[in-house]
Design an enzyme around this catalytic site. Structure first.
Site, PDB file in Angstrom:
ATOM      1  N   ARG A 125      -3.715  37.210   9.350  1.00  0.00           N
ATOM      2  CA  ARG A 125      -4.430  37.904   8.276  1.00  0.00           C
ATOM      3  C   ARG A 125      -5.027  39.196   8.823  1.00  0.00           C
ATOM      4  NH1 ARG A 125      -9.715  33.931   7.417  1.00  0.00           N
ATOM      5  NH2 ARG A 125     -10.398  34.005   9.564  1.00  0.00           N
ATOM      6  N   ASN A 163     -12.382  40.030   2.546  1.00  0.00           N
ATOM      7  CA  ASN A 163     -13.022  38.917   3.256  1.00  0.00           C
ATOM      8  C   ASN A 163     -13.413  39.397   4.638  1.00  0.00           C
ATOM      9  OD1 ASN A 163     -13.589  35.898   3.276  1.00  0.00           O
ATOM     10  ND2 ASN A 163     -12.466  36.169   5.190  1.00  0.00           N
ATOM     11  N   GLU A 164     -14.700  39.337   4.925  1.00  0.00           N
ATOM     12  CA  GLU A 164     -15.201  39.698   6.255  1.00  0.00           C
ATOM     13  C   GLU A 164     -14.506  40.957   6.793  1.00  0.00           C
ATOM     14  OE1 GLU A 164     -14.961  36.244   8.791  1.00  0.00           O
ATOM     15  OE2 GLU A 164     -16.815  35.451   7.968  1.00  0.00           O
ATOM     16  N   GLU A 321     -20.529  31.597   3.369  1.00  0.00           N
ATOM     17  CA  GLU A 321     -19.741  30.603   4.107  1.00  0.00           C
ATOM     18  C   GLU A 321     -20.584  30.010   5.217  1.00  0.00           C
ATOM     19  OE1 GLU A 321     -16.233  32.068   6.043  1.00  0.00           O
ATOM     20  OE2 GLU A 321     -15.553  33.180   4.288  1.00  0.00           O
ATOM     21  N   TRP A 329     -12.390  27.364  15.933  1.00  0.00           N
ATOM     22  CA  TRP A 329     -12.106  28.560  16.735  1.00  0.00           C
ATOM     23  C   TRP A 329     -13.006  28.683  17.957  1.00  0.00           C
ATOM     24  CZ3 TRP A 329     -16.705  31.095  16.154  1.00  0.00           C
ATOM     25  CH2 TRP A 329     -17.388  30.923  14.950  1.00  0.00           C
ATOM     26  N   GLU A 369      -5.982  26.590  10.003  1.00  0.00           N
ATOM     27  CA  GLU A 369      -7.354  26.107   9.822  1.00  0.00           C
ATOM     28  C   GLU A 369      -7.426  24.642   9.404  1.00  0.00           C
ATOM     29  OE1 GLU A 369      -9.963  30.009   9.340  1.00  0.00           O
ATOM     30  OE2 GLU A 369      -9.100  29.358   7.432  1.00  0.00           O
ATOM     31  N   LYS A 370      -6.348  23.905   9.710  1.00  0.00           N
ATOM     32  CA  LYS A 370      -6.358  22.507   9.247  1.00  0.00           C
ATOM     33  C   LYS A 370      -7.353  21.652  10.019  1.00  0.00           C
ATOM     34  CE  LYS A 370      -2.047  21.529  11.736  1.00  0.00           C
ATOM     35  NZ  LYS A 370      -1.760  22.954  12.018  1.00  0.00           N
ATOM     36  N   HIS A 372     -10.352  22.731  10.724  1.00  0.00           N
ATOM     37  CA  HIS A 372     -11.685  23.237  10.354  1.00  0.00           C
ATOM     38  C   HIS A 372     -12.232  22.305   9.280  1.00  0.00           C
ATOM     39  CE1 HIS A 372     -14.818  25.902   8.902  1.00  0.00           C
ATOM     40  NE2 HIS A 372     -14.530  26.776   9.861  1.00  0.00           N
TER      41      HIS A 372
HETATM   42  C1  GAL Z   1     -14.515  32.985   8.448  1.00  0.00           C
HETATM   43  C2  GAL Z   1     -13.496  33.390   7.396  1.00  0.00           C
HETATM   44  C3  GAL Z   1     -12.935  32.193   6.667  1.00  0.00           C
HETATM   45  C4  GAL Z   1     -12.544  31.115   7.646  1.00  0.00           C
HETATM   46  C5  GAL Z   1     -13.757  30.771   8.482  1.00  0.00           C
HETATM   47  C6  GAL Z   1     -13.500  29.670   9.469  1.00  0.00           C
HETATM   48  O1  GAL Z   1     -14.699  33.968   9.411  1.00  0.00           O
HETATM   49  O2  GAL Z   1     -14.074  34.259   6.477  1.00  0.00           O
HETATM   50  O3  GAL Z   1     -11.822  32.603   5.915  1.00  0.00           O
HETATM   51  O4  GAL Z   1     -11.513  31.573   8.437  1.00  0.00           O
HETATM   52  O5  GAL Z   1     -14.142  31.902   9.205  1.00  0.00           O
HETATM   53  O6  GAL Z   1     -14.663  29.406  10.230  1.00  0.00           O
END
Ligand code: GAL
Length: 682
Positions: A125, A163-164, A321, A329, A369-370, A372
């Site tokens: 992304r 997004n961010e 969020e 991560w 991100e599965k 997460h």
């Molecule tokens: C943020 C992002 C989300 C997701 C999240 C995971 O930085 O905006 O889309 O990736 O991290 O922690």
């Protein structure tokens, strides 16, 4: 005359939470990752959990526009209609953070390039150069189409731009960026002569004779030019800001009835100047993720929340969020402890959030991100997380009346992205003096005194604060330095951290004795900066130790409050001043010329606050956080116990909203629990 649709002043979050009838609760919802039969279950479970707002569409560009200029709205229509039918409002995102494969293939020159000249590949992304005109055209066309389609959809209460911004692609060094950088430099410096002087290009024969000679700070054999690197940071943040403005302008024009936000990252993002973005949003939204391995992660959370409030100018803000449990991560992605998510959420609320949102609603089964966490985990509704999610929904319903109240702080902590960039450029006295570490030290020391602070930019109006804290503001603009002088002269109390006020906005050293911007204010001259070896400790005169940094300070009017110890244990400036206080005008300015341990820094900041007459919301035992939100004559006291023992707070008067208990004196907050009191008389 062109007709301009009327646009209300959306700066109050009430425009959103009023429509929801309470605190916003929900998360990112990515239905495109799931077969359609799952959506009905999603909507039903959202209701069960008390969810009233979800962010839709963030990464759905390739589904909405599968081929250039061809839109497929059917699925999104059905998602929005379904949510609306279930009474769930939508924060509709412009899906511009993830250009689809067809775009990257058609416009390979839009791919970002690293400082070493490597093109980054699609398949992730934010794979675009912020200055790419092809990206701008494609993104604007998509935003226009989205806004036209959904401007009046009854589910949509908020627009979520991108997004961010800049999380992954802020710094691009390609030729397109180079050309845009040159345009930006012309604006900033006017003439080549102005640029040569600002960048000090007579050093190492870097004088430019033509704008076309100027490049981004790509990898060089030896150190590059620091002023160039600093300007590149500014340019890169501004390039994204230009994209943010472009999308926002389209939404405001085409959907004037709905406020616009973007999820900023606060302290989690060095590359984007949050204070520049915040005024470009109707509402400030911020993301936050814990550093799971940090036992004091809840203090980092509080810092980010206070910064969010600072970005929102003191108004309520949205936590857009955070995570229900582990992220995916960090090196080891620790799960949250039972109750930790609730504490995290209610701490954000205590510090001014009127929205508690997560990444994401349903845990992914495929993709990066599965692993997460999410509100609805792989294991479904029988999981611990789901239980906590539904009970948090209940808590937030009960706390609805808190919405719209604000946090009153008497202390400000100055935070500055530009100083952060400048302090961490190459070829400094020490690579170990990291901006965020110092800010964290100072914030944590203040947090442990129980005093609440706003985290504000250097240019903020300081007149409403009693004390101002300035950790390591290496780079300081003339007018910001002057504002701090005025603040102290007129009775304010100031504390300044080591290696502050040293450089001007071009990263040129201020001459005439360090720290040039604050010498007179602090009543001292620093003869020499004396960084310490990484593992070195020096003794202070009170028997404590300090690390990382020392200075040879010559007081000129300042009183020495703490010294480096005499003899070899005292480090490179034995017997010299380590902490000073200078009476100046009607106020006082303190200086901390080292990185002391937490207890000393706490004592210093407590003394500054005492001098200033700024106190905690309430005296609380260690590990308990007390913050107050106020609305007119009402006040709400939040007590968060981060410890593993029950703690008793004395002098609590009012009604516990979550527990229904009437308090009149002592209030025991169970280990890990949160008590919210509507205070009596309020
Ligand atoms: C943020 C992002 C989300 C997701 C999240 C995971 O930085 O905006 O889309 O990736 O991290 O922690």
């Amino acid at each position: 005359m062109t007709h301009r649709p009327h646009r209300p002043d959306f700066r109050s979050l009430d425009h959103v939470t009023g429509r929801l009838g309470g605190i916003a609760y929900g998360g990112d919802y990515n239905p495109e990752q799931w077969p359609e039969h799952v959506w009905a279950e999603d909507a039903r479970l959202m209701r069960e959990a008390g969810v009233n707002l979800v962010t839709v569409g963030v990464f759905s560009w390739s589904r909405i526009e599968p081929r250039p200029g061809t839109y497929e709205w059917g699925w999104l229509d059905r998602v929005l209609d379904l949510l609306h039918a279930h009474g769930i409002a939508v924060d509709l995102a412009t899906p511009t953070a993830a250009p689809p494969p067809w775009f990257s293939r058609a416009h390979p020159q839009s791919l970002p390039e690293t400082s070493a000249g490597n093109r980054l590949a699609p398949g992730s992304r934010q794979v675009f150069c912020p200055s790419s005109p092809d990206y701008a055209r494609a993104a604007d066309r998509l935003v226009r189409a989205l806004a036209e389609r959904y401007a009046d959809h009854p589910a949509v209460v908020l627009w979520h731009v991108h997004n961010e911004w800049g999380n992954h692609n802020a710094l691009c060094y390609c030729d397109t960026s180079a050309a845009a950088f040159r345009g930006w430099l012309r604006e900033r410096h006017g003439t080549l002569e102005g640029l040569n002087s600002a960048w000090g290009t007579d050093f190492w024969s870097q004088r430019y004779g033509d704008w076309e000679e100027i490049l981004p700070p790509r990898d060089t054999p030896a150190f590059g030019n620091p002023s160039q690197a600093l300007d590149y940071r500014r340019f890169s943040s501004d390039a994204l800001l230009a994209r943010h403005r472009a999308e926002t302008a389209l939404l405001r024009e085409l959907a004037p009835g709905t406020p616009v936000t973007t999820n900023l990252m606060g302290t989690l993002e060095k590359k984007v100047d949050g204070f520049a973005f915040a005024p470009e949003c109707d509402l400030v939204s911020v993301d936050h993720y814990l550093t799971a391995a940090d036992p004091d992660a809840h203090i980092g959370l509080a810092l980010n929340a206070d910064l969010a409030r600072g970005m929102a100018g003191g108004r309520p803000w949205m936590l857009m969020e955070h995570s229900t449990s582990a992220v995916n991560w960090q090196p080891v992605n620790l799960a949250k402890q039972p109750g930790q998510m609730r504490r995290n959420s209610l701490t954000h609320l205590a510090r001014g959030a009127d929205a508690v949102m997560f990444f994401q609603w349903r845990q992914a089964r495929a993709g990066a991100e599965k692993w997460h966490s999410a509100m609805l985990p792989h294991g479904g509704t029988s999981t611990r997380t789901w239980g906590e999610v539904t009970s948090l929904g209940d808590d937030l319903r009960v706390l609805a009346e808190v919405r719209g109240s604000t946090v009153a702080a008497e202390v400000a902590l100055v935070f500055d992205w530009q100083a952060w960039w400048a302090l961490e450029l190459e070829a400094r006295p020490s690579v170990h003096l990291r901006y965020l570490d110092v800010v964290r030290d100072w914030y944590q020391a203040l947090w442990s005194t129980g005093v609440t602070c706003d985290v504000v930019p250097p240019g903020a109006d300081l007149s409403r604060y009693r004390a101002v804290l300035v950790p390591s503001l290496y780079l300081t603009a003339d007018e910001d330095a002057e504002a701090l002088h005025t603040f102290v002269r007129s009775g304010g109390h100031l504390a300044v951290g080591c290696f502050s006020g040293v450089a001007d906005v071009n990263d040129h050293v201020r001459l005439g004795g360090h720290p040039g911007a604050f010498r007179d204010l602090l009543g001292l001259v620093v003869d020499e900066y004396l960084p310490l070896r990484e593992d070195e400790q020096v003794a202070l005169s009170d028997g404590s130790t300090a690390r990382l940094w020392a200075e040879r300070v010559e007081p000129h009017g300042a009183q020495t409050r703490l010294r480096f110890a005499e003899g070899p244990d005292g480090g490179p400036a034995p017997g010299g001043a380590a902490v000073t206080r200078h009476a100046y005008g009607d106020g006082a300015a303190w200086y901390v010329a080292t990185r002391p341990g937490p207890a000393v820094l706490r004592d210093v900041l407590a003394a500054v606050c005492r001098d200033a007459g700024a106190g905690p919301a309430l005296a609380v035992p260690p590990g308990v956080e007390a913050v107050r939100r106020v609305k007119g004559s009402r006040s709400y006291l939040f007590l968060v116990n981060h410890g593993d023992r029950d703690a008793t707070v004395v002098d609590v008067h009012g009604t516990g909203l979550l527990d229904g208990v009437r308090y009149d004196g002592p209030c025991t907050v169970a280990a890990g629990d949160v008590v919210v009191v509507r205070e009596r008389g309020a």
